[in-house]
Design a protein around this motif. Sequence first.
Motif, short mmCIF file in Angstrom:
data_model
loop_
_atom_site.label_atom_id
_atom_site.label_comp_id
_atom_site.label_asym_id
_atom_site.label_seq_id
_atom_site.Cartn_x
_atom_site.Cartn_y
_atom_site.Cartn_z
N ARG A 177 0.83 -1.20 0.00
CA ARG A 177 0.00 0.00 0.00
C ARG A 177 0.86 1.25 0.00
O ARG A 177 0.86 2.06 0.94
CB ARG A 177 -0.95 -0.02 1.20
CG ARG A 177 -1.97 -1.16 1.15
CD ARG A 177 -2.98 -1.04 2.29
NE ARG A 177 -3.76 0.17 2.19
CZ ARG A 177 -4.82 0.34 1.40
NH1 ARG A 177 -5.19 -0.66 0.60
NH2 ARG A 177 -5.49 1.46 1.39
N HIS A 178 1.66 1.40 -1.05
CA HIS A 178 2.47 2.60 -1.28
C HIS A 178 2.12 3.13 -2.66
O HIS A 178 1.83 2.35 -3.57
CB HIS A 178 3.97 2.27 -1.21
CG HIS A 178 4.46 2.05 0.19
ND1 HIS A 178 5.80 1.97 0.52
CD2 HIS A 178 3.78 1.88 1.36
CE1 HIS A 178 5.92 1.77 1.82
NE2 HIS A 178 4.71 1.71 2.35
N THR A 179 2.18 4.44 -2.81
CA THR A 179 1.88 4.99 -4.13
C THR A 179 2.99 4.68 -5.12
O THR A 179 4.15 4.45 -4.73
CB THR A 179 1.71 6.51 -4.04
OG1 THR A 179 2.90 7.09 -3.51
CG2 THR A 179 0.53 6.88 -3.16
N LEU A 180 2.64 4.65 -6.38
CA LEU A 180 3.63 4.43 -7.43
C LEU A 180 4.65 5.56 -7.44
O LEU A 180 4.32 6.71 -7.14
CB LEU A 180 2.94 4.34 -8.79
CG LEU A 180 1.91 3.21 -8.98
CD1 LEU A 180 1.27 3.34 -10.36
CD2 LEU A 180 2.56 1.85 -8.83
N GLU A 181 5.89 5.23 -7.81
CA GLU A 181 6.93 6.26 -7.85
C GLU A 181 6.65 7.29 -8.94
O GLU A 181 6.97 8.46 -8.81
CB GLU A 181 8.30 5.60 -8.09
CG GLU A 181 8.77 4.76 -6.90
CD GLU A 181 10.15 4.19 -7.13
OE1 GLU A 181 10.79 4.56 -8.14
OE2 GLU A 181 10.60 3.38 -6.30
N LYS A 182 6.02 6.86 -10.03
CA LYS A 182 5.70 7.76 -11.13
C LYS A 182 4.19 7.77 -11.35
O LYS A 182 3.55 6.72 -11.37
CB LYS A 182 6.41 7.30 -12.41
CG LYS A 182 6.21 8.26 -13.58
CD LYS A 182 6.96 7.78 -14.81
CE LYS A 182 6.75 8.75 -15.98
NZ LYS A 182 7.46 8.28 -17.20
N ASP A 183 3.63 8.95 -11.51
CA ASP A 183 2.18 9.11 -11.71
C ASP A 183 1.39 8.42 -10.59
O ASP A 183 0.43 7.69 -10.84
CB ASP A 183 1.76 8.55 -13.07
CG ASP A 183 2.45 9.26 -14.22
OD1 ASP A 183 2.72 10.45 -14.07
OD2 ASP A 183 2.71 8.61 -15.25
N GLY A 184 1.80 8.65 -9.37
CA GLY A 184 1.17 7.97 -8.24
C GLY A 184 -0.06 8.66 -7.70
O GLY A 184 -0.70 8.14 -6.79
N LEU A 185 -0.42 9.81 -8.25
CA LEU A 185 -1.60 10.54 -7.79
C LEU A 185 -2.44 10.97 -8.98
O LEU A 185 -1.92 11.23 -10.06
CB LEU A 185 -1.21 11.78 -6.97
CG LEU A 185 -0.45 11.54 -5.66
CD1 LEU A 185 0.03 12.86 -5.10
CD2 LEU A 185 -1.33 10.82 -4.65
N PHE A 186 -3.75 11.04 -8.79
CA PHE A 186 -4.62 11.58 -9.84
C PHE A 186 -5.80 12.31 -9.20
O PHE A 186 -6.17 12.05 -8.05
CB PHE A 186 -5.13 10.47 -10.78
CG PHE A 186 -6.08 9.50 -10.14
CD1 PHE A 186 -7.45 9.68 -10.23
CD2 PHE A 186 -5.60 8.39 -9.45
CE1 PHE A 186 -8.33 8.79 -9.66
CE2 PHE A 186 -6.48 7.49 -8.87
CZ PHE A 186 -7.84 7.68 -8.98
N LEU A 187 -6.35 13.25 -9.94
CA LEU A 187 -7.48 14.04 -9.45
C LEU A 187 -8.80 13.45 -9.93
O LEU A 187 -8.93 13.04 -11.09
CB LEU A 187 -7.38 15.49 -9.95
CG LEU A 187 -6.51 16.44 -9.14
CD1 LEU A 187 -6.45 17.78 -9.85
CD2 LEU A 187 -7.04 16.62 -7.74
#
Length: 327
Positions: A177-187
């Motif tokens: 449960r860790h965000t991706l290193e690249k493009d790990g967030l989106f709106l």
Amino acid sequence: MLRRFNFLIKVKPLGFLYGSAGAFLSAENLVGKSGAKFPPDASVLSGLILRIYQEDSKSSKAEIDKIKKDLTVAGAFWAEESNPENFYVPIPRSRIFGKEMIDPKTRHEKESYNEWVLASGKWDLADKKKEVSNEYKWQKIGSWQKPLETILCSGLCKETPWKFTPILHPTLQDEQRHTLEKDGLFLENAVQMREDTCLVYLSTHALTDGWYRFGGESHLVEITSHELDEDSTINELLKEKIEQSFALICPAVWGSNNLSTRYPSEFKASGKPPQMLTDRPMPFRYRLGKGDGKSSSTLGIGRYAVPAGTVYVLKHELNRSWWEISE
């Protein structure tokens, strides 16, 4: 026998209800609010109803075919949870409900309100060149035939009870449960409704009470079906004969299921504008196909819909009820 709506279906969001990326993104519009669309169309609920009946092992093919033919869903509307049957519908474009238009008994108390005049039972603006605000978009179905003054003074008109809220979501790794290193967030452009409100749809068929995934982002909602009497307010109104003018409380489509136009073909051919009050046509999309996951014919169909609140003025009186026309 005249058909009618048998059920009022109440949809209660469990948190945020719906997310939409919108029609396009730009530097000024990073979350796509220009194309934001809410609430979900009646077609969303009708698709859910049909799917539930199809998955029911007790439903025969003949019963499913009959449901496909008879199922009619109208909406979306909204209501206060304490009184869902007296729900709110879009106000016709022939009426303007602004916060400046107050009870004429107290109008003299504020100088700024003197620009409004109540004449012949109608509000009129003294300065015709001034732009009029229309903050109130909804009125109770029980007040449909009441005069403008009564609706304003009795608090029977309301502002929209939801707001769009951009939410930042993480995209998680598969193994932890860790965000991706690249493009790990989106709106996500989500919608939040007032706690004491719910969406309302009218239907000829019921849904079993429970939790369902609903809307474009499959958010969870609680759905309950409430049986409507034959003499309920909405059924009584839909029994009345349409004379020479009427207003839409749901979006409508010009043309067939497979083809639609921005304007009615007869007006386009004659070059004469239609006698109506409306806003610009809005894009409306639905899926055409079996929807069983196996069909290769499933296709997204784009159509133009006339927005709710549009007022038509006809050349001749119809003298037919809504149900008679729809059949």
